[in-house]
Design a protein around this motif. Structure first.
Motif, PDB file in Angstrom:
ATOM      1  N   LEU A 125     -55.317   3.186   7.376  1.00 36.31           N
ATOM      2  CA  LEU A 125     -55.271   2.979   5.930  1.00 36.31           C
ATOM      3  C   LEU A 125     -56.356   3.808   5.263  1.00 36.31           C
ATOM      4  O   LEU A 125     -57.514   3.791   5.698  1.00 36.31           O
ATOM      5  CB  LEU A 125     -55.487   1.487   5.615  1.00 36.31           C
ATOM      6  CG  LEU A 125     -55.808   1.095   4.163  1.00 36.31           C
ATOM      7  CD1 LEU A 125     -54.621   1.375   3.253  1.00 36.31           C
ATOM      8  CD2 LEU A 125     -56.211  -0.384   4.085  1.00 36.31           C
ATOM      9  N   ILE A 127     -58.096   4.483   1.383  1.00 33.09           N
ATOM     10  CA  ILE A 127     -58.207   3.879   0.049  1.00 33.09           C
ATOM     11  C   ILE A 127     -58.995   4.811  -0.862  1.00 33.09           C
ATOM     12  O   ILE A 127     -60.079   5.280  -0.493  1.00 33.09           O
ATOM     13  CB  ILE A 127     -58.907   2.505   0.118  1.00 33.09           C
ATOM     14  CG1 ILE A 127     -58.156   1.560   1.053  1.00 33.09           C
ATOM     15  CG2 ILE A 127     -59.023   1.892  -1.281  1.00 33.09           C
ATOM     16  CD1 ILE A 127     -58.869   0.245   1.299  1.00 33.09           C
ATOM     17  N   HIS A 153     -50.705   4.129   5.771  1.00 31.91           N
ATOM     18  CA  HIS A 153     -50.886   3.288   4.593  1.00 31.91           C
ATOM     19  C   HIS A 153     -51.902   3.912   3.641  1.00 31.91           C
ATOM     20  O   HIS A 153     -52.907   4.492   4.066  1.00 31.91           O
ATOM     21  CB  HIS A 153     -51.361   1.884   4.985  1.00 31.91           C
ATOM     22  CG  HIS A 153     -50.378   1.134   5.817  1.00 31.91           C
ATOM     23  ND1 HIS A 153     -49.352   0.385   5.284  1.00 31.91           N
ATOM     24  CD2 HIS A 153     -50.256   1.028   7.173  1.00 31.91           C
ATOM     25  CE1 HIS A 153     -48.646  -0.147   6.253  1.00 31.91           C
ATOM     26  NE2 HIS A 153     -49.171   0.218   7.412  1.00 31.91           N
ATOM     27  N   TRP A 155     -53.838   3.066  -0.326  1.00 36.28           N
ATOM     28  CA  TRP A 155     -54.036   2.237  -1.516  1.00 36.28           C
ATOM     29  C   TRP A 155     -54.725   3.088  -2.577  1.00 36.28           C
ATOM     30  O   TRP A 155     -55.677   3.825  -2.300  1.00 36.28           O
ATOM     31  CB  TRP A 155     -54.937   1.047  -1.228  1.00 36.28           C
ATOM     32  CG  TRP A 155     -54.379   0.026  -0.293  1.00 36.28           C
ATOM     33  CD1 TRP A 155     -53.141   0.006   0.306  1.00 36.28           C
ATOM     34  CD2 TRP A 155     -55.054  -1.153   0.176  1.00 36.28           C
ATOM     35  NE1 TRP A 155     -53.012  -1.090   1.106  1.00 36.28           N
ATOM     36  CE2 TRP A 155     -54.165  -1.820   1.046  1.00 36.28           C
ATOM     37  CE3 TRP A 155     -56.310  -1.693  -0.054  1.00 36.28           C
ATOM     38  CZ2 TRP A 155     -54.516  -3.007   1.691  1.00 36.28           C
ATOM     39  CZ3 TRP A 155     -56.669  -2.864   0.579  1.00 36.28           C
ATOM     40  CH2 TRP A 155     -55.764  -3.528   1.437  1.00 36.28           C
ATOM     41  N   VAL A 168     -54.786  -2.812  -7.649  1.00 33.63           N
ATOM     42  CA  VAL A 168     -54.569  -2.127  -6.372  1.00 33.63           C
ATOM     43  C   VAL A 168     -53.087  -1.823  -6.201  1.00 33.63           C
ATOM     44  O   VAL A 168     -52.253  -2.731  -6.201  1.00 33.63           O
ATOM     45  CB  VAL A 168     -55.075  -2.977  -5.191  1.00 33.63           C
ATOM     46  CG1 VAL A 168     -54.882  -2.211  -3.880  1.00 33.63           C
ATOM     47  CG2 VAL A 168     -56.546  -3.354  -5.381  1.00 33.63           C
ATOM     48  N   HIS A 169     -52.771  -0.541  -6.049  1.00 33.06           N
ATOM     49  CA  HIS A 169     -51.405  -0.096  -5.792  1.00 33.06           C
ATOM     50  C   HIS A 169     -51.292   0.205  -4.297  1.00 33.06           C
ATOM     51  O   HIS A 169     -51.960   1.118  -3.789  1.00 33.06           O
ATOM     52  CB  HIS A 169     -51.089   1.164  -6.597  1.00 33.06           C
ATOM     53  CG  HIS A 169     -51.235   0.982  -8.075  1.00 33.06           C
ATOM     54  ND1 HIS A 169     -50.161   0.751  -8.910  1.00 33.06           N
ATOM     55  CD2 HIS A 169     -52.333   0.998  -8.881  1.00 33.06           C
ATOM     56  CE1 HIS A 169     -50.583   0.641 -10.154  1.00 33.06           C
ATOM     57  NE2 HIS A 169     -51.904   0.785 -10.164  1.00 33.06           N
ATOM     58  N   THR A 170     -50.482  -0.560  -3.591  1.00 34.34           N
ATOM     59  CA  THR A 170     -50.329  -0.370  -2.155  1.00 34.34           C
ATOM     60  C   THR A 170     -49.104   0.490  -1.864  1.00 34.34           C
ATOM     61  O   THR A 170     -48.083   0.404  -2.557  1.00 34.34           O
ATOM     62  CB  THR A 170     -50.216  -1.723  -1.431  1.00 34.34           C
ATOM     63  OG1 THR A 170     -49.107  -2.474  -1.970  1.00 34.34           O
ATOM     64  CG2 THR A 170     -51.490  -2.539  -1.607  1.00 34.34           C
ATOM     65  N   HIS A 171     -49.213   1.311  -0.820  1.00 34.90           N
ATOM     66  CA  HIS A 171     -48.145   2.240  -0.465  1.00 34.90           C
ATOM     67  C   HIS A 171     -47.987   2.331   1.053  1.00 34.90           C
ATOM     68  O   HIS A 171     -48.951   2.117   1.786  1.00 34.90           O
ATOM     69  CB  HIS A 171     -48.441   3.654  -0.986  1.00 34.90           C
ATOM     70  CG  HIS A 171     -48.644   3.746  -2.455  1.00 34.90           C
ATOM     71  ND1 HIS A 171     -49.837   3.386  -3.071  1.00 34.90           N
ATOM     72  CD2 HIS A 171     -47.821   4.157  -3.445  1.00 34.90           C
ATOM     73  CE1 HIS A 171     -49.730   3.579  -4.378  1.00 34.90           C
ATOM     74  NE2 HIS A 171     -48.522   4.043  -4.630  1.00 34.90           N
ATOM     75  N   THR A 183     -45.380  -0.268  -2.385  1.00 32.33           N
ATOM     76  CA  THR A 183     -45.018  -1.572  -1.824  1.00 32.33           C
ATOM     77  C   THR A 183     -45.518  -2.726  -2.675  1.00 32.33           C
ATOM     78  O   THR A 183     -45.178  -3.881  -2.391  1.00 32.33           O
ATOM     79  CB  THR A 183     -45.579  -1.723  -0.394  1.00 32.33           C
ATOM     80  OG1 THR A 183     -47.007  -1.543  -0.424  1.00 32.33           O
ATOM     81  CG2 THR A 183     -44.961  -0.698   0.544  1.00 32.33           C
ATOM     82  N   HIS A 186     -51.118  -5.071  -7.331  1.00 32.21           N
ATOM     83  CA  HIS A 186     -51.862  -6.315  -7.182  1.00 32.21           C
ATOM     84  C   HIS A 186     -53.012  -6.363  -8.189  1.00 32.21           C
ATOM     85  O   HIS A 186     -53.858  -5.472  -8.214  1.00 32.21           O
ATOM     86  CB  HIS A 186     -52.414  -6.418  -5.755  1.00 32.21           C
ATOM     87  CG  HIS A 186     -51.363  -6.198  -4.700  1.00 32.21           C
ATOM     88  ND1 HIS A 186     -50.686  -7.230  -4.095  1.00 32.21           N
ATOM     89  CD2 HIS A 186     -50.868  -5.042  -4.168  1.00 32.21           C
ATOM     90  CE1 HIS A 186     -49.825  -6.734  -3.219  1.00 32.21           C
ATOM     91  NE2 HIS A 186     -49.914  -5.419  -3.252  1.00 32.21           N
ATOM     92  N   LEU A 190     -54.819  -9.724  -3.902  1.00 35.97           N
ATOM     93  CA  LEU A 190     -54.242  -8.720  -3.011  1.00 35.97           C
ATOM     94  C   LEU A 190     -53.865  -9.424  -1.710  1.00 35.97           C
ATOM     95  O   LEU A 190     -54.725  -9.726  -0.888  1.00 35.97           O
ATOM     96  CB  LEU A 190     -55.250  -7.600  -2.756  1.00 35.97           C
ATOM     97  CG  LEU A 190     -54.892  -6.544  -1.707  1.00 35.97           C
ATOM     98  CD1 LEU A 190     -53.564  -5.868  -2.036  1.00 35.97           C
ATOM     99  CD2 LEU A 190     -55.998  -5.508  -1.589  1.00 35.97           C
ATOM    100  N   VAL A 192     -51.214  -9.045   1.426  1.00 35.94           N
ATOM    101  CA  VAL A 192     -50.226  -8.213   2.109  1.00 35.94           C
ATOM    102  C   VAL A 192     -50.244  -8.523   3.603  1.00 35.94           C
ATOM    103  O   VAL A 192     -51.192  -9.111   4.126  1.00 35.94           O
ATOM    104  CB  VAL A 192     -50.508  -6.710   1.892  1.00 35.94           C
ATOM    105  CG1 VAL A 192     -50.341  -6.334   0.423  1.00 35.94           C
ATOM    106  CG2 VAL A 192     -51.912  -6.333   2.369  1.00 35.94           C
TER     107      VAL A 192
END
Length: 208
Positions: A125, A127, A153, A155, A168-171, A183, A186, A190, A192
């Motif tokens: 991940l 970020i 992943h 963010w 927070v934009h999660t991808h 995905t 938030h 958050l 997930v």
């Protein structure tokens, strides 16, 4: 991460100055490489994107607090086979070495305390907290390069202009590897399941 790009155009003697006013070594015709990046005595947190050096600007309080909040939250549930690290260089290609605000890496790759870099294959991940002077890199350039390098992943964190809290934009990496697919968005919490079970109260930002 905010920054100012130093282009790697040969023959340009005006853009390559260190903080003390002295000149940087002239970049090669085709830009800097990974070997150059780690050999040069660069200011802390300098990144390299497509052979050009990017120097960071002073960090906003929002940026610092969000990094602290997310790092603390990730550490609360991170499994034993993973580690969370902040502001570490990640080698994506021989000419691109960004420094994500936070990364989750495999414990196997974490190495000794003298470690200075990770490979893209080590990262689960990445970020990025958006800064005003690096918005296009954080939103466009870096996600495309992270995905192309195989990081699963990503963010993107920004400030809500209304509440001044983090969003927070999660991808997740697309099946083609050409970028990421969203995905979730938030705001207050958050929560997930990937890359592992994570539950962070974003409202804690107000109490930091």
């Amino acid at each position: 991460m905010g920054g100012i790009t130093m282009t790697a155009k040969a023959g340009d003697h005006t853009q390559h100055r260190q903080p003390d006013g002295s000149a940087w070594p002239m970049p090669p015709q085709d830009g800097y490489t990974v070997d150059d990046y780690f050999a040069l005595d660069l200011p802390p947190h300098t990144e390299m994107i497509d052979g050009s050096l990017v120097f960071v600007s002073p960090q906003r309080k929002f940026h610092s607090l969000v990094m602290f909040l997310l790092e603390l939250g990730l550490r609360q549930t991170i499994p034993e086979h993973l580690r969370v690290r902040r502001e570490m260089a990640v080698i994506l290609t021989h000419k691109t070495v960004p420094e994500p605000d936070l990364v989750v890496v495999t414990a196997e790759s974490d190495g000794e305390d003298e470690l200075t870099r990770y490979q893209a294959s080590d990262v689960v991940l990445a970020i990025e907290v958006v800064s005003p002077d690096s918005e296009s890199r954080d939103r466009d350039t870096k996600p495309l390069k992270y995905a192309a390098a195989g990081i699963p992943h990503f963010w993107l964190v920004e400030m809500d202009p209304r509440t001044k809290r983090p969003v927070v934009h999660t991808h997740i990496r697309s099946a083609t590897g050409h970028g990421y697919e969203p995905t979730g968005v938030h705001r207050d919490r958050l929560k997930v399941d990937a890359p592992f079970t994570i539950d962070i109260d974003l409202g804690e930002y107000d109490r930091l």
